[in-house]
Write an enzyme that holds these catalytic residues in place. Structure first.
Site, short mmCIF file in Angstrom:
data_model
loop_
_atom_site.label_atom_id
_atom_site.label_comp_id
_atom_site.label_asym_id
_atom_site.label_seq_id
_atom_site.Cartn_x
_atom_site.Cartn_y
_atom_site.Cartn_z
N CYS A 57 1.91 6.88 -2.11
CA CYS A 57 2.75 5.73 -1.75
C CYS A 57 2.08 4.77 -0.78
O CYS A 57 2.65 3.71 -0.48
CB CYS A 57 4.07 6.21 -1.16
SG CYS A 57 4.99 7.30 -2.26
N CYS B 152 4.61 6.31 4.34
CA CYS B 152 4.33 7.74 4.28
C CYS B 152 3.94 8.14 2.87
O CYS B 152 4.32 7.53 1.89
CB CYS B 152 5.57 8.55 4.71
SG CYS B 152 7.04 8.18 3.74
#
Length: 477
Positions: A137, A460
Site C-alpha cells: 500500500c 501503512c
C-alpha cells in the site's frame, strides 16, 4: 535541465518591463525561499549539499468503486488519463520531464512496467525512461521518494511520480499443476508425447488461482490483521463506526465545498464523463450497526462500513528541483511544498502489519528536528477504522513505546481537529498503490487552504512510510 531552459527562453515574453518585473519577483521569491528553508530554530531543515525538492502539482481521475465505470479499461489507460490531466493543468512540456516512476500492487501481466506504457500512451518521448515499483500500500510513496532521490542525487531535474491500481480486472491464473503441464506440452515434439501429457490432466487442474489481498508470509488478509489489531488496542465496534462516519461526513463536506481540487474529469471511452468520486456515502450509526463482521466471524468488529473500499485511480505528483526564477517562467505552476524528510520502517507482518505510522512517526519527527506540536496538517491512510484508531492509541501509549519501540516515552497522538479533515481512505477509497500520492497532494492543498507550515503524511503496509512536508506557496491561485 537544458531542455527546460531552452523551452523557457523560447517562450520568454518580448516586453522588457515584464522581464524586469519577473527578475524582481524572482529575487523576492529567492529570498522568501531561503527564509522558508533555513529557519534557525529547526536544525535539519537546511541540509548542506542536498537539493530542496518542490512538489508542484498533483492530479487524479475520480476514485470509483471497483466494477463500475472503469471496468472495461486497463491500468495504463487510467494512468495515461491522469498523466494527460497533469500536463493539461500545469502546461509543463513533455520534453522537460526527465523520468517517470509509478507504483502498483497487482500487476497486469501484459503491462508489467505500467509507467512506461502510460508514458508512451500520453505522448511522452520513447527516450524518456520510466519504471514501476511495488511495495504494497505504500508503492506510490516509494515512487515519490524514488523521484526525490533521483533529483537529490543530481540525476534528474523533473520527475513525475504516481500510482495506479485496477481492481476490476485482476490476473487470474490456471493452477500450478496446469501451468506446468501446459509449459511442458509446449515443448513436446511428437504427438505421442503430447497425448501422454494430456492424459495426466485431472479435473482439479482446472481450478483457477484467484488473487487474494493477503500477506504471503502469513496468508492473512489485511482485514484479519485489522480485526486483531483493533482487539489488541481495545478499539470497540462503536468507535470504529463513529470514526468511519466522521470520514464520510468530512469527505462529503470537502467534495461539496470544492476542496478536492486534485480531481480532473475523465471521459470514459463509450461512456459518460466521470467528474467526482462515487464512494463518499455518509450513513448513520444505526445503519452501520446492522452490518455483520466482514472478516472474523461472528465476533469481529471490522465491517464493510468501517473499512475502506477497493477502488482504482491514479494520482500524480511532479517534483521539481529548480531555482524560483525558472518556476516563474511557467506562470501556471504552483509550488506547494518542500519535501523535508521521510522514513520507511518494517515490523512483524502478523501482529503489527498495520502499525507502520506508529513506528515511523517519531523517527521522522526526530530526523526533521520537529515535534508533534509543530505539525499543522496530518494525513494518515485509513485502511480500516480499527487500524487508524489502534495507531492513534499506540502512539499515545507510554507502555507501548517502552515495551515495543524501545523508547522512553510516547510520541503522542495527533489532534483530531488537524487529522484527515477532508476525509480519508475510508470514504474516498483505498486504491492500494495510488494511496500515497493522494495523501501527499491532500496535505499540500490543506496547507495552502487552511494555513500552516508543516504537514505529516503516513501510510501503512507490511511496514510503513511517513513524510514531513514544508509548506511553500510561491504561486497561490
Amino acid at each position: 535541465m537544458s531542455s527546460l531552459l531552452t523551452h523557457a527562453v523560447r517562450n520568454l515574453p518580448a516586453s522588457s518591463a515584464w522581464a524586469a518585473r519577473g527578475f524582481a519577483r524572482s529575487l523576492c521569491c529567492s529570498s522568501q525561499l531561503q527564509a522558508a528553508v533555513q529557519p534557525k530554530s529547526k536544525k535539519t531543515l537546511a541540509k548542506s549539499g542536498v537539493k530542496n525538492i518542490v512538489v508542484v502539482e498533483g492530479v487524479r481521475i475520480p476514485f470509483l468503486q471497483s466494477g463500475t465505470s472503469y471496468v472495461d479499461l486497463m491500468p495504463h489507460d487510467l494512468a495515461r488519463a491522469a498523466l494527460q490531466g497533469l500536463l493539461n493543468r500545469t502546461s509543463v512540456p513533455r520534453d522537460v520531464v526527465d523520468y517517470i516512476v509509478y507504483g502498483t500492487v497487482i500487476q497486469e501481466v501484459k503491462t508489467s512496467n505500467v509507467a512506461r506504457e502510460a508514458a508512451l500512451g500520453a505522448g511522452f518521448s520513447d527516450k524518456t525512461p520510466a519504471h514501476t515499483v511495488t511495495m504494497a500500500c505504500i508503492s506510490s510513496n516509494q515512487a515519490m521518494t524514488t523521484g526525490v532521490g533521483l533529483i537529490a542525487a543530481g540525476q534528474c531535474d523533473v520527475v513525475v511520480a504516481g500510482g495506479v491500481e485496477l481492481m476490476s480486472d485482476v490476473p487470474i491464473r490456471h493452477s500450478r499443476k496446469m501451468r506446468k503441464t501446459m509449459l511442458t506440452l509446449n515443448r513436446a515434439k511428437t504427438l505421442g508425447q503430447k497425448l501422454a501429457l494430456i492424459s495426466k490432466i485431472r479435473p482439479n487442474y482446472f481450478a483457477p488461482e484467484l488473487p487474494a489481498v493477503a500477506e504471503f508470509s502469513t496468508n492473512e488478509t489485511m482485514g484479519h490483521s485489522a480485526d486483531r489489531l483493533a482487539a489488541a488496542f481495545a478499539v470497540s465496534r462503536s468507535e470504529q463506526d463513529e470514526y468511519a462516519l466522521r470520514s464520510h461526513t468530512l469527505a462529503k463536506k470537502a467534495q461539496d465545498g470544492g476542496l478536492l481540487v486534485d480531481v480532473v474529469p475523465f471521459k470514459v471511452p463509450g461512456k459518460d464523463t466521470v467528474t467526482k468520486d462515487n464512494g463518499i456515502r455518509p450513513s448513520s450509526m444505526e445503519q452501520m450497526g446492522k452490518l455483520k463482521p466482514a472478516f472474523v466471524k461472528p465476533h469481529g468488529t471490522v465491517t464493510a462500513a468501517n473499512s475502506s473500499f477497493l477502488v482504482k485511480h491514479i494520482p500524480f505528483c511532479v517534483f521539481l528541483s529548480l531555482p524560483p526564477v525558472l518556476l516563474l517562467l511557467f506562470p501556471l505552476l504552483r509550488a506547494f511544498l518542500l519535501r523535508r524528510d521521510f522514513v520507511y520502517v518494517s515490523q512483524d507482518p502478523k501482529d503489527q502489519l498495520l502499525l507502520g505510522p506508529t513506528y515511523a512517526t517519531p523517527k521522522v519527527l526526530e530526523k526533521a528536528g520537529l515535534t508533534l506540536a509543530d505539525i499543522d496538517v496530518f494525513e494518515f491512510h485509513e485502511a480500516f477504522a480499527g487500524q487508524i484508531l489502534a495507531n492513534l492509541k499506540a502512539m499515545d501509549s507510554d507502555w507501548f513505546a517502552q515495551n515495543y519501540m524501545g523508547r522512553k516515552s510516547k510520541v503522542g497522538a495527533p489532534p483530531l481537529d488537524k487529522f484527515n479533515n477532508w476525509g480519508g481512505s475510508l470514504s474516498l477509497g483505498h486504491p492500494f498503490a495510488a494511496t500515497g500520492c493522494r495523501l501527499v497532494i491532500t496535505a499540500a492543498h490543506r496547507l495552502k487552504k487552511e494555513g500552516g507550515q508543516y504537514g505529516l503524511v503516513a501510510a501503512c503496509a507490511a511496514g510503513g512510510q511517513v513524510t514531513v512536508l514544508r509548506g511553500l506557496a510561491l504561486f497561490p491561485r
